[in-house]
Write a protein that holds these residues in place. Structure first.
Motif, PDB file in Angstrom:
ATOM      1  N   CYS A 223      -7.227  -0.848 -15.516  1.00 16.44           N
ATOM      2  CA  CYS A 223      -6.675  -1.445 -14.294  1.00 16.44           C
ATOM      3  C   CYS A 223      -7.289  -2.848 -14.111  1.00 16.44           C
TER       4      CYS A 223
ATOM      5  N   ALA B  13       3.742  -0.339  -1.009  1.00 14.71           N
ATOM      6  CA  ALA B  13       2.531  -0.649  -1.709  1.00 14.71           C
ATOM      7  C   ALA B  13       1.206  -1.478  -0.887  1.00 14.71           C
TER       8      ALA B  13
ATOM      9  N   TYR C 268       0.228  -2.612 -16.542  1.00 10.21           N
ATOM     10  CA  TYR C 268       0.648  -2.779 -15.322  1.00 10.21           C
ATOM     11  C   TYR C 268       0.723  -1.275 -14.299  1.00 10.21           C
TER      12      TYR C 268
ATOM     13  N   SER D  42      -2.300   0.424  -0.565  1.00 12.40           N
ATOM     14  CA  SER D  42      -3.716  -0.547  -0.994  1.00 12.40           C
ATOM     15  C   SER D  42      -4.129  -1.726  -0.062  1.00 12.40           C
TER      16      SER D  42
ATOM     17  N   VAL E  30       7.301   6.206  -7.964  1.00 17.80           N
ATOM     18  CA  VAL E  30       7.071   4.888  -8.868  1.00 17.80           C
ATOM     19  C   VAL E  30       7.235   5.138 -10.268  1.00 17.80           C
TER      20      VAL E  30
ATOM     21  N   HIS F  69       4.747  -7.806  -6.219  1.00 21.62           N
ATOM     22  CA  HIS F  69       4.825  -6.443  -6.773  1.00 21.62           C
ATOM     23  C   HIS F  69       6.183  -5.851  -6.702  1.00 21.62           C
TER      24      HIS F  69
ATOM     25  N   HIS G 253       9.331  -2.096  -1.121  1.00 25.29           N
ATOM     26  CA  HIS G 253       8.629  -1.414  -1.907  1.00 25.29           C
ATOM     27  C   HIS G 253       7.171  -1.887  -1.726  1.00 25.29           C
TER      28      HIS G 253
ATOM     29  N   ALA H 217       8.361  -4.270  -9.796  1.00 28.39           N
ATOM     30  CA  ALA H 217       8.884  -2.924  -9.647  1.00 28.39           C
ATOM     31  C   ALA H 217      10.365  -3.018 -10.240  1.00 28.39           C
TER      32      ALA H 217
ATOM     33  N   THR I 279      -2.313  -0.174 -12.662  1.00 26.70           N
ATOM     34  CA  THR I 279      -2.994  -0.680 -11.489  1.00 26.70           C
ATOM     35  C   THR I 279      -2.457  -0.064 -10.213  1.00 26.70           C
ATOM     36  N   VAL I 280      -1.134   0.536 -10.419  1.00 26.83           N
ATOM     37  CA  VAL I 280      -0.512   0.734  -9.210  1.00 26.83           C
ATOM     38  C   VAL I 280      -1.438   2.194  -8.389  1.00 26.83           C
TER      39      VAL I 280
END
Lengths: 204, 204
Positions: free
Chosen positions: B58, A156, B100, A160, A104, B152, A152, B156, B103-104
Motif C-alpha cells: 500500500c 471513500a 491500487y 479514509s 469495491v 478515486h 463513491h 473505480a 490501498t483501498v
DNA sequence: GCTTTAAGCTATTCCCATTAGCCATTTGGA
DNA sequence: TCCAAATGGCTAATGGGAATAGCTTAAAGC
C-alpha cells in the motif's frame, strides 16, 4: 438436532452483519456459522462457498444502497436531490462499512449476473436526479458516471478521513454538493447555447 | 544453499508484482516465496507477515501514485494539470491494479505511520494544481478533498466499467475534467465577489 | 404412515500463515 | 588471516479455515 431454518438469504444477512461489525476482512465461513448456531459445513447447503457469500453480500449492499438513494431523492429535485443522494450514501457506508467493502472492485460477470441488475436498479435514481437538470442527452451518460464516481469518492473519503481532521468533513460535503449542483446548472444552461461558459439559472 | 539477497523492499516489490498479475486477493506468502525462489518462512526475516506485506505494498503504491501525479502535472497548470493528474492516476490503476487494490480502505494508524507521510506527499501535487486556480484559501481543503474523491472515483470507474460500454469511457473522462475545470474557474471567480454564481474566465 | 427430499452433522483433506529451532553464510574486527 | 557475531535461509511442526464426502434425521407430500 432441530433444524435452524436457514436459507441463502439468512446466511447472507448474517454474513453482512458480521462484516459490518468485525470488518469485511474478518468474514469467514466459521464465524458466520457460529453466529447462526450451526456447524460450518452446513452453510454449504445454502451458499456456494466464501466467494459466493461475499458476492451475495455485495448484491445485497448494492440493492440496499440503491433503495436508500431512491428514498432520499423521492420528491426532491436538483440540489436537494443531490444532497439527499450523497447523504444517503454517506449514512449507509457509515452504518454498514462491511457491506460497502464487499462492493469495491466487484464486477458483474455477464448480463445475467444478478449484480448487473442490482447495479442498474441502483443507478436509476441517479439518472432521475439528473433529469431535473435537463442536460443535453448526449451528456447524460457522462454525468451519471461522474455522479457515481463522486458518490463513491464521498464514501471513500468518509472511510479514509481519519488523519487530517483540520477542517470539518461535513462542510467539505456540502461544498462538493454545491460544486456539482452549480456545475450541472451551468451544463444545462449550455444546452442549445453553443459551447460558451454560462451559469444563469435555467428556467425551472 | 546460496543466499537470495533479499530485503524488505525486494519482498514488497515481488508481492506488488504478484498482486498486479494475479489480483490482490491472490496475494499470499507462499506465492511470493515461490516467485522469489525461496521457502515461505524465509520471508518472515524481512517482513512481519502477510498483513505487514500488504501494508508495505500500500505504501509503495501511494508513493508511486504520488510520483506519477507529480510528474504528470509538472510544468502544467489548470485544465492541463488536471487532465495530467487524472490520466496519470488512470494509467497507474490500469497498469497496477493489484497495488491500487492494496490501498483501498487502508488508513494510517498514527502520525508516525509511514503511510501518513506517503499520503501527505501524494496529496501535495493536488494542492499545487489547485494553486493555479487561486481559490479562496478557506475553500482549498474542500477542493483538495473533492479532487481526491474524484480521482478515486476515476480509478473505480476504470476498474468497474466493463458492463455498460455504451458510451466511450474516454469521453466521459474528458467531460469530467472539463466539468471540474469549469467549476474551479467559477469558484475562483467568486473570490471577493460575494456568493453569486458567475463563470467568467478569470484573469490568467 | 411411508417415501422422498433436504438440512444438518461428523470426519477428513488440503492449503496457508505462522513459529521454533537449526545450519550456513556473510561480515568485520583482532 | 581467522574467529565470532549477526544474519538469512532452511526443515519441521502447529493451528486454523475452506471445502468435500458421506451419514442421519427432520420436514413435506402422497
Amino acid at each position: 438436532m432441530p433444524r435452524a431454518g436457514l436459507d441463502a438469504g439468512a446466511v447472507t444477512e448474517a454474513g453482512a452483519a458480521l462484516a459490518d461489525e468485525a470488518g469485511f476482512a474478518q468474514l469467514s465461513m466459521s464465524l458466520v456459522a457460529e453466529r447462526l448456531g450451526v456447524r460450518t459445513p452446513s452453510l454449504y447447503k445454502h451458499v456456494d462457498g466464501l466467494g459466493d457469500l461475499a458476492r451475495r453480500i455485495c448484491v445485497l449492499a448494492v440493492t440496499e444502497m440503491g433503495a436508500a438513494v431512491r428514498d432520499a431523492t423521492q420528491g426532491r429535485a436538483r440540489r436537494d436531490a443531490l444532497e439527499g443522494a450523497a447523504q444517503a450514501l454517506r449514512g449507509y457506508v457509515k452504518d454498514h462499512p462491511g457491506r460497502y467493502a464487499a462492493t469495491v472492485g466487484v464486477r458483474p460477470t455477464g448480463p445475467d449476473d444478478p449484480l448487473a441488475a442490482a447495479l442498474e436498479r441502483a443507478l436509476t435514481p441517479l439518472s432521475a436526479v439528473l433529469l431535473g437538470y435537463r442536460l443535453d442527452p448526449a451528456e447524460e451518460t457522462h454525468a451519471v458516471r461522474m455522479l457515481r464516481s463522486m458518490l463513491h469518492g464521498f464514501a471513500a473519503l468518509e472511510i479514509s478521513d481519519g488523519f487530517q481532521m483540520s477542517t470539518n468533513v461535513n462542510s467539505s460535503f456540502t461544498w462538493m454538493i454545491d460544486f456539482i449542483d452549480q456545475g450541472l446548472r451551468a451544463a444545462a444552461a449550455d444546452v442549445g447555447h453553443g459551447r460558451e461558459v454560462s451559469s444563469q439559472i435555467p428556467p425551472l
